[in-house]
Design a protein around this motif. Sequence first.
Motif, mmCIF file in Angstrom:
data_model
loop_
_atom_site.group_PDB
_atom_site.id
_atom_site.type_symbol
_atom_site.label_atom_id
_atom_site.label_comp_id
_atom_site.label_asym_id
_atom_site.label_seq_id
_atom_site.Cartn_x
_atom_site.Cartn_y
_atom_site.Cartn_z
ATOM 1 N N GLU B 213 0.806 -1.222 0.000
ATOM 2 C CA GLU B 213 0.000 0.000 0.000
ATOM 3 C C GLU B 213 0.837 1.268 0.000
ATOM 4 O OE1 GLU B 213 -2.866 -0.106 3.106
ATOM 5 O OE2 GLU B 213 -4.012 -1.722 2.155
ATOM 6 N N ASP B 214 2.062 1.162 0.486
ATOM 7 C CA ASP B 214 2.905 2.363 0.545
ATOM 8 C C ASP B 214 3.595 2.643 -0.790
ATOM 9 O OD1 ASP B 214 4.742 0.334 0.383
ATOM 10 O OD2 ASP B 214 5.942 0.972 2.114
ATOM 11 N N GLY B 215 3.187 1.933 -1.840
ATOM 12 C CA GLY B 215 3.812 2.145 -3.141
ATOM 13 C C GLY B 215 5.085 1.325 -3.303
ATOM 14 N N GLU B 242 13.766 1.441 1.755
ATOM 15 C CA GLU B 242 12.722 1.015 2.694
ATOM 16 C C GLU B 242 11.439 0.592 1.987
ATOM 17 O OE1 GLU B 242 14.117 3.974 2.574
ATOM 18 O OE2 GLU B 242 12.633 5.581 2.513
ATOM 19 N N LYS B 243 11.345 0.931 0.684
ATOM 20 C CA LYS B 243 10.147 0.534 -0.062
ATOM 21 C C LYS B 243 10.302 -0.829 -0.748
ATOM 22 C CE LYS B 243 7.322 4.253 0.121
ATOM 23 N NZ LYS B 243 6.952 5.321 -0.775
#
Lengths: 289, 768
Positions: B213-215, B242-243
Amino acid sequence: MDFLRPTTLDEALALKAERPGAVPIAGGTDVMVELNFDHRRPEALLDLTGVAELAEWSTSDGQVRLGAGVPYTRVITELGDVLPGLAMASRTVGSPQIRNRGTVGGNLGAASPAGDTHPVLLATGARVEVASVRGGRTIAAEAFYTGVKRNALEPDELITAVHLPPASGAEQFAKVGTRNAMVIAVCSFAVVLRPGYAGVALGSAAPVPRRAAEAERFLVAELPWQTPVPLADSLKRAFAELVAGAADPIDDVRGSAAYRRHALGVLARRALTWAWDDYRNNGGERQCA
Amino acid sequence: MTSATSPTSTTPVTTPARTSEEAAGGIGSSPVRPDGTTKVRGEFAYSSDLWHEDMLWGATLRSPHPSARITGLDIAGALAVPGVYAVLTHADVPGVNRYGLEQPDQPVLAEDVVRYQGEPVALVAADHPETARRAMERIRVDYEELEPVTDAQAAAEGKGPAVHPGGNVVRHVPIRRGDPRATADVVVTGTYEVGMQDQAFLGPESGLAVPAEDGGIDLYVATQWLHVDQQQIVAALGLPPEKVRLTLGGVGGAFGGREDLSIQVHACLLALHTGKPVKMVYNREESFYGHVHRHPAVLHYEHGADRDGRLVYVRARIVLDGGAYASTTGAVAGNAATLGVGPYDVPNVSVDCWGVYTNNPPCGAMRGFGAVQAAFAYESQMDKLAQACGLDPVEVRTRNAMSEGTVMPTGQVVDSAAPVAELLRRVRDMPLPAGPSGEPDLRRLPGGVSNTTHGEGVVRGVGYAVGIKNICFSEGFDDYSTARVRLQAVGGEPAATVQTAACEVGQGLVTVLQQIVRTELGVEQVTVEPMDTSIGSAGSSSASRQTYVTGGAVRAAALAVRKGLLGRVGHVPGELSVSGGKVVSTRDGVLADIVDVLGDDVLEETVEWRHRPTESLDPETGQGTAHVQYAFAAHRAVVDVDTELGLVKVVALDCAQDVGKALNPQAVLGQIQGGSAQGLGLAVMEEIQTDGGLIRNPSFTDYLIPTVLDMPPMNIDVLELADPHAPYGVRGVGEPPTISSTPAIVAAIRAATGKPLTRVPVRPEHII
């Protein structure tokens, strides 16, 4: 892709007549590999594992009728004494798991020049029984293989059985591979001796598995049938040359043509020695008794 | 041999029940692997078993040509296939369309050229793998074929077209020591070739990318080094680290073949593009194109010695074919050069090693990593030297054997045990297998059940070899691992967890990490948490380094936790330790249960641990203390060769190896057996055959690996000469047995046949 699952031979033949493009599958040890590698995309698979009559063998009129769906493991355990050559070849097929599933009928259907049972079928003078809704017929093994991975089946026909005589002398099969188990033949060889008969065939050394007719005639004429003595080296060498000469091998990833020809000569010499020793020590005596 | 000493206990009350080494399931024992039962039962979830609701299947369109210009690319036909969600090309790579372990020279998806057969060109995501495959066939790629560069030797000499703009030499490593013009009474020369071996891991490349959800993206994948994957993925995706979160999937073997990226970026691209989870699994054929292989090599050697067989000089020129992209070619060349004379004391050395680009399949890491290729050449030379001097092959080796204190060709002084002569003597003195007797058993003869011989033409031969391998990353690399250890009471029992990002690839690392924590914390219940990027890097599961480096990190973290635990006991007389779930004093025996000391608290420590630093090599002279540790193994091979058919049965392959300290003796034996088998494969059957840059045998039908009828039972002698610089004294185990196995077998075949056999794998045609 449709998956057709007949439970009787009649049903299977009807389906094959209706869908000649359907690929018969028994153990799946060849067909599934082709599907997995995307080398083949048949419109339908005709699963013969539900047809019980294909998985039987019987003996009558001095011939063994081996159902096309009998797996190699059963050839080894149930027919090792009756069909020693075929059992020897079956023992060299793949792994135990493959031998539990793979069948002689499948070997014939695939008709690979490297198929392990072909030289034995040729050397024993086996006949392939095929059927269709139009009726049945038998085809001599040497007429069955028509090209690389091609056979004499009509589009509506299925292989139902193989007829071959039980051993009455000696049979030997040998195969060269570059691993000590689970290996495709670089070349293979079979010799069958019966009183006054010699069957000699080779595999993976020509576009089709083939008999070495000249080598057969040589053995019939030159073997000391009446005197159980060891064979002269000169006879073995001459035989080996005839066998090597019968090959028409190619260079490929598994070996060179020159090596195949050489190895066939070695196998011919050795296997003839073993077969003759068996023949004169056992088979020959049994015939005389 | 491994053994454990029992403490004499006089007063059981005040003496610890066990020494720390004997903690149940601790180091020195061989507890059951936590993943053992599920693997044996076929229930272990490999990365190819990953599944997600609504997931799509990714597929990779690959170049059929080893060298071509792409003149047109049309994806419209594929996009029109019902069930297809995405078709991506290089234009869809949002970040940098380049990756690579040593240099970013490899495109995620090809742009205007393809440099090897199998290079990824486009990706498809569809609702079914078959749909994806069919859609792939509808992508139209126009290629203008180019003449492939396939001659590595010419590439090293700067001849022919350049595969990459900077030319075809990826790295040239010279090593110069002593007098470059030294002369000797006895000179032997030889040119040797090593074919392209494959890792042949059984679990194909596979993984599952799940968009978050955070891309960002969560990637579950079978790999050897989560963090270096992450670095390369974020560069290609243009996302911050971090993604992009990685979790290790179940790994079915690696052997170096999972160091480079395979599905990683591709699956993430498709998942981010479609907003759906995407699974990718290579089939066996694709796997042969989807990972790097062992560098094929051509090696020219000249050995000079005095009449007693003592080496005066070694000169060598080694060319390693790196294929189309650099991968780890530079480091492999560094190893082949620095270890190029083998485990011998040689005063004058001149070695040049080139790692080059060609349009052959890309090559990179594989067990033994440059040391394998060199060992086949230098050990063949040692046998030649033995013959020239009229010496026994063991004698010529022991006369030249290096030992602790030896100065390497790089100038590095060997500062821990190097029992080369001892290893050779040990394998020489093992009992020889009995010769054939009675009725021939086909399974024990060359050709096996294929019934090719009943003894005719069979000749026995015996051969020896010894090898050397560097352990851990070399040449100044910052080689570290991160570990977190937690201790708490769970249900009235002390329980520890250990977390690292170190990849369990089948080698048994999870067991060893549990053992270390058990020993250091005196608790039996130790859980290894899933390996992921929520903790710092552990470095790669390669270079035989994880027990050393991540083992070292876990030990350090466990010791920090233990210090905290004992600190809570307060100041008491005697020395404190932990054992059997209790805190024990040397003076007063058991003081307290660990759970009582802990109460409800959780003790947790995270440690980043490094081995001692190394230096880079001088680019002109190759001098420098480049390696952390050296490891050695010796083999004696006994073979039966069918001299008329050229078939080989290895009847014995015995090994002696120094492992410093066997943390898990059974796992050590497993590594030695497996490594020896892989070396046997290279000796007599394993080779990816190429023709004009095209792979001729991309299947297990024609790429043969040893079966149980090819690999004999082994006698193994494990020495434990502790390395004072390493945690517990360990010495890396996994690679050395792969190195000496191959030349020992070939030496045995030479002894049986009298043939020169300068190329591996030895084929029947070479013997007859």
